[in-house]
Design a protein around this motif. Structure first.
Motif, short mmCIF file in Angstrom:
data_model
loop_
_atom_site.label_atom_id
_atom_site.label_comp_id
_atom_site.label_asym_id
_atom_site.label_seq_id
_atom_site.Cartn_x
_atom_site.Cartn_y
_atom_site.Cartn_z
N GLY A 175 -13.87 2.85 -2.74
CA GLY A 175 -14.05 3.99 -1.84
C GLY A 175 -14.61 5.20 -2.55
N GLU A 176 -14.20 6.37 -2.04
CA GLU A 176 -14.84 7.62 -2.47
C GLU A 176 -14.51 8.03 -3.90
N VAL A 177 -13.45 7.49 -4.48
CA VAL A 177 -13.09 7.85 -5.86
C VAL A 177 -14.17 7.37 -6.85
N LYS B 72 -13.92 11.00 16.90
CA LYS B 72 -14.46 9.75 17.45
C LYS B 72 -14.91 8.79 16.34
N CYS B 73 -14.79 9.17 15.09
CA CYS B 73 -15.10 8.35 13.91
C CYS B 73 -16.49 7.69 13.96
N ASN B 74 -17.38 8.24 13.18
CA ASN B 74 -18.70 7.61 13.00
C ASN B 74 -18.49 6.51 11.96
N ARG C 183 -8.85 9.63 11.24
CA ARG C 183 -8.41 10.25 12.50
C ARG C 183 -9.23 11.50 12.84
N ILE C 184 -9.56 12.31 11.82
CA ILE C 184 -10.28 13.55 12.12
C ILE C 184 -11.80 13.37 12.05
N SER C 185 -12.25 12.18 11.62
CA SER C 185 -13.69 12.01 11.38
C SER C 185 -14.49 11.99 12.68
N GLY C 186 -15.76 12.35 12.53
CA GLY C 186 -16.68 12.30 13.67
C GLY C 186 -16.15 13.05 14.87
N THR D 262 -7.66 6.32 -3.78
CA THR D 262 -7.13 7.65 -3.48
C THR D 262 -8.19 8.64 -2.99
N GLY D 263 -9.43 8.19 -2.79
CA GLY D 263 -10.45 9.06 -2.22
C GLY D 263 -10.88 10.17 -3.17
N GLY D 264 -11.60 11.16 -2.61
CA GLY D 264 -12.11 12.26 -3.42
C GLY D 264 -11.28 13.52 -3.21
N ASN E 149 4.66 8.51 2.75
CA ASN E 149 5.55 9.52 2.12
C ASN E 149 6.02 9.04 0.75
N THR E 150 5.18 8.30 0.06
CA THR E 150 5.58 7.70 -1.21
C THR E 150 4.62 8.14 -2.31
N SER E 151 5.17 8.68 -3.37
CA SER E 151 4.30 9.12 -4.47
C SER E 151 4.42 8.18 -5.66
N GLY F 216 -23.50 10.32 8.40
CA GLY F 216 -23.93 9.41 9.46
C GLY F 216 -23.26 8.05 9.44
N GLY F 217 -22.04 7.95 8.91
CA GLY F 217 -21.30 6.68 8.92
C GLY F 217 -21.42 5.91 7.62
N TYR F 218 -22.21 6.41 6.69
CA TYR F 218 -22.46 5.69 5.43
C TYR F 218 -21.22 5.69 4.52
N VAL G 266 0.87 -1.18 0.00
CA VAL G 266 0.00 0.00 0.00
C VAL G 266 0.90 1.22 0.00
N VAL G 267 0.66 2.16 -0.91
CA VAL G 267 1.47 3.39 -0.90
C VAL G 267 0.57 4.61 -0.70
N ASP G 268 1.12 5.61 -0.02
CA ASP G 268 0.37 6.85 0.22
C ASP G 268 1.36 7.99 0.29
N HIS G 269 0.99 9.12 -0.28
CA HIS G 269 1.92 10.26 -0.23
C HIS G 269 1.86 10.99 1.11
N ALA G 270 0.86 10.66 1.92
CA ALA G 270 0.75 11.30 3.24
C ALA G 270 1.76 10.68 4.21
C1 LIG Z 1 -13.81 16.16 8.18
C2 LIG Z 1 -14.38 14.86 7.71
C3 LIG Z 1 -15.10 14.07 8.58
C4 LIG Z 1 -15.68 12.86 8.11
N1 LIG Z 1 -16.37 12.10 9.01
C5 LIG Z 1 -16.93 10.94 8.58
C6 LIG Z 1 -17.59 10.09 9.50
O1 LIG Z 1 -17.60 10.32 10.72
N2 LIG Z 1 -18.22 8.97 9.00
C7 LIG Z 1 -18.16 8.65 7.66
O2 LIG Z 1 -18.73 7.62 7.26
N3 LIG Z 1 -17.48 9.41 6.78
C8 LIG Z 1 -16.86 10.53 7.21
N4 LIG Z 1 -16.16 11.31 6.32
C9 LIG Z 1 -16.00 10.83 4.93
C10 LIG Z 1 -14.90 9.75 4.90
O3 LIG Z 1 -13.75 10.23 5.59
C11 LIG Z 1 -14.52 9.37 3.47
O4 LIG Z 1 -15.66 9.11 2.71
C12 LIG Z 1 -13.61 8.15 3.49
O5 LIG Z 1 -12.42 8.44 4.20
C13 LIG Z 1 -13.28 7.70 2.06
O6 LIG Z 1 -12.36 6.65 2.14
P1 LIG Z 1 -11.29 6.44 0.97
O7 LIG Z 1 -10.36 5.38 1.45
O8 LIG Z 1 -11.98 6.27 -0.32
O9 LIG Z 1 -10.50 7.82 0.89
P2 LIG Z 1 -9.56 8.48 1.99
O10 LIG Z 1 -9.87 7.99 3.34
O11 LIG Z 1 -9.64 9.95 1.72
O12 LIG Z 1 -8.11 7.94 1.62
C14 LIG Z 1 -7.46 8.28 0.42
C15 LIG Z 1 -5.97 8.17 0.64
O13 LIG Z 1 -5.31 8.32 -0.61
C16 LIG Z 1 -4.18 9.13 -0.44
N5 LIG Z 1 -3.87 9.80 -1.70
C17 LIG Z 1 -4.61 10.73 -2.36
N6 LIG Z 1 -3.99 11.12 -3.47
C18 LIG Z 1 -2.82 10.43 -3.52
C19 LIG Z 1 -1.72 10.42 -4.42
N7 LIG Z 1 -1.70 11.25 -5.47
N8 LIG Z 1 -0.67 9.59 -4.16
C20 LIG Z 1 -0.66 8.80 -3.06
N9 LIG Z 1 -1.68 8.77 -2.16
C21 LIG Z 1 -2.74 9.58 -2.40
C22 LIG Z 1 -4.57 10.12 0.66
O14 LIG Z 1 -3.43 10.65 1.31
C23 LIG Z 1 -5.42 9.23 1.57
O15 LIG Z 1 -4.66 8.63 2.60
C24 LIG Z 1 -15.54 12.48 6.76
C25 LIG Z 1 -14.81 13.28 5.88
C26 LIG Z 1 -14.22 14.45 6.35
C27 LIG Z 1 -13.42 15.29 5.38
#
Ligand SMILES: Cc1cc2nc3c(=O)[nH]c(=O)nc-3n(C[C@H](O)[C@H](O)[C@H](O)COP(=O)(O)OP(=O)(O)OC[C@H]3O[C@@H](n4cnc5c(N)ncnc54)[C@H](O)[C@@H]3O)c2cc1C
Length: 417
Positions: A387-389, A70-72, A64-67, A182-184, A147-149, A397-399, A52-56
């Motif tokens: 995931g979110e992508v 307390k993460c919902n 960590r910052i969700s909910g 990579t999420g949204g 820390n890997t791109s 609400g945790g969905y 698994v690679v991540d640039h963070a």
């Molecule tokens: C403030 C906040 C609070 C939230 N609270 C909740 C909650 O309580 N309950 C809930 O259900 N949802 C919550 N959400 C939504 C939820 O966090 C996301 O829907 C969920 O994290 C999506 O998961 P994911 O793995 O698809 O993406 P992410 O969790 O966003 O993970 C994507 C990862 O890809 C990495 N990445 C991105 N681009 C690159 C790249 N170019 N190279 C390498 N790595 C990359 C990022 O660093 C990250 O680690 C919250 C969102 C926010 C912003």
């Protein structure tokens, strides 16, 4: 497929001089890009030789910052109808094969204390870090590189050749499976990028237009002038938009409207649409005023309404309804006018606070391009999006985490066979 070069936003294109052939080479089975919720869940199930690679600099930063820390982490009532997508059927398979109860069982088995806050929303008692620790433990077989791109992705005969950059050093990886997690675009300052959409486009996979969801809404100058003095006022409201309605808290801020009912409605809102607000829907305010009219007719109408709504808001509503004077001065028609304002207050946002504060990104990789059981591309074998992508967005609400768990599990178990 032609080789194309892709550089991360901060990275140097590989085409600029550096030679991949001189870098260390690794042969693995699965490369997951993104160590967030979906990526870690996938890594927990995808079997041996997973990287698994991540640039963070840390995994699971959004967890960590969700909910509020307390993460919902899921919702007991999660159903496909709690998700928005151009194809509302797509999410059904993954959600029904890895359900909220599966994730709850994993949380309970790890001894993580949790509670229901409201409306089936489950939160950690102690810290969202408990969920990150759990996922890292479940994914302990995977090689997680932070820390890997990703500098370069190319289709190879039996998978993909990928160039990774860590602290200025290149590593080339050949992988049979490539999972994009990579999420949204929400909260760019936490590392959110459009990288996943760019990978999709590199492989000619359709990406639907994206926009901020679960986001506070903003208004034109005239409405803002009225709202600003009320900043901090909160109440219950039923907010309707485009056929969806949510009855939860509403908060007036110095930037516009927020609170759960507004965030929920924002995912259904498009430019030029109106919101319709029913203020304090559990109360029959106008009936209460009619009753009071008999006994306390000399009370000012805004004071009487102030017993049911925050007083600054009561004054604003009285002004919009065009009322003045005492309760006794109000005819049934006047009160019917007030009722219309209280139950169907139309407000037209001019925009939203955007990705800076949005919890999610609507739209994304078109689900038509993916297999709903495995999340694998229909046209590029071995390429997965989770995931979110993907164009699947949950309600507040945790969905959204449940979608990350279910889609991550679906891809991971498909890869592991
Ligand atoms: C403030 C906040 C609070 C939230 N609270 C909740 C909650 O309580 N309950 C809930 O259900 N949802 C919550 N959400 C939504 C939820 O966090 C996301 O829907 C969920 O994290 C999506 O998961 P994911 O793995 O698809 O993406 P992410 O969790 O966003 O993970 C994507 C990862 O890809 C990495 N990445 C991105 N681009 C690159 C790249 N170019 N190279 C390498 N790595 C990359 C990022 O660093 C990250 O680690 C919250 C969102 C926010 C912003």
């Amino acid at each position: 497929m032609n080789l194309r070069f892709l550089s991360t936003p901060s990275g140097t294109p590989l085409a600029n001089g550096r030679k991949l052939s001189h870098s260390p080479h690794m042969q693995i089975n699965t490369l997951i890009i993104g160590a967030g919720a979906a990526g870690l869940m996938c890594a927990a199930h995808s079997g041996p030789k997973t990287m698994v690679v991540d640039h963070a600099k840390a995994a699971g930063e959004k967890i960590r910052i969700s909910g509020g820390g307390k993460c919902n982490f899921t919702n007991m009532y999660a159903e496909p109808q709690n998700f928005l997508s151009a194809n509302p059927h797509f999410c059904k398979s993954a959600l029904s094969r890895y359900t909220q109860w599966d994730f709850i069982e994993m949380v309970a088995a790890a001894g993580i204390p949790y509670h229901e806050k409201t409306l089936g929303q489950l939160f950690c008692d102690t810290s969202a870090k408990d969920i990150i620790k759990l996922l890292k433990t479940e994914a302990r077989g995977a090689d997680i590189r932070l820390n890997t791109s990703v500098e370069h992705i190319a289709k190879a005969e039996n998978g993909f050749d990928v160039a990774l950059m860590h602290e200025g050093k290149l590593t080339s990886v050949s992988t049979a499976n490539l999972v994009v997690a990579t999420g949204g675009k929400s909260i760019p300052k936490m590392g959110a990028t459009d990288f996943g959409y760019r990978i999709a486009r590199q492989f000619d996979i359709d990406v639907l237009p994206t926009r901020a969801g679960l986001v506070p809404l903003t208004f034109g100058q005239d409405i803002m002038e009225a709202l600003k003095p009320m900043a901090g006022v909160s109440l219950n409201a039923r907010v309707s938009c485009n056929g969806a309605a949510f009855e939860e808290g509403l908060l007036i801020t110095h930037r516009g409207l927020s609170g759960p009912s507004i965030l929920q409605a924002s995912s259904y809102w498009h430019e030029k649409d109106s919101l319709f607000l029913h203020l304090e829907p559990a109360l029959d305010i106008v009936q209460a005023l009619k009753d009071q009219r008999q006994q306390a007719g000399r009370m000012a109408v805004h004071t009487a309404l102030g017993a049911h709504l925050p007083s600054k808001l009561a004054n604003y509503i009285i002004e919009i309804a065009g009322l003045s004077g005492n309760l006794a001065d109000q005819s049934d028609n006047d009160l019917a006018q007030l009722e219309a304002v209280l139950t169907e207050l139309e407000m037209r946002p001019t925009g939203s606070e955007g990705y800076r504060t949005a919890e999610v990104t609507l739209g994304g990789v078109n689900t038509d391009a993916l297999n709903s059981k495995t999340m694998e591309s229909r046209t590029v074998p071995g390429l997965y999006f989770i995931g979110e992508v993907v164009d699947v967005t949950g309600w507040l609400g945790g969905y959204n985490f449940q979608w990350a768990w279910s889609s991550g599990w679906a891809a991971g178990t498909a890869i592991a066979g």
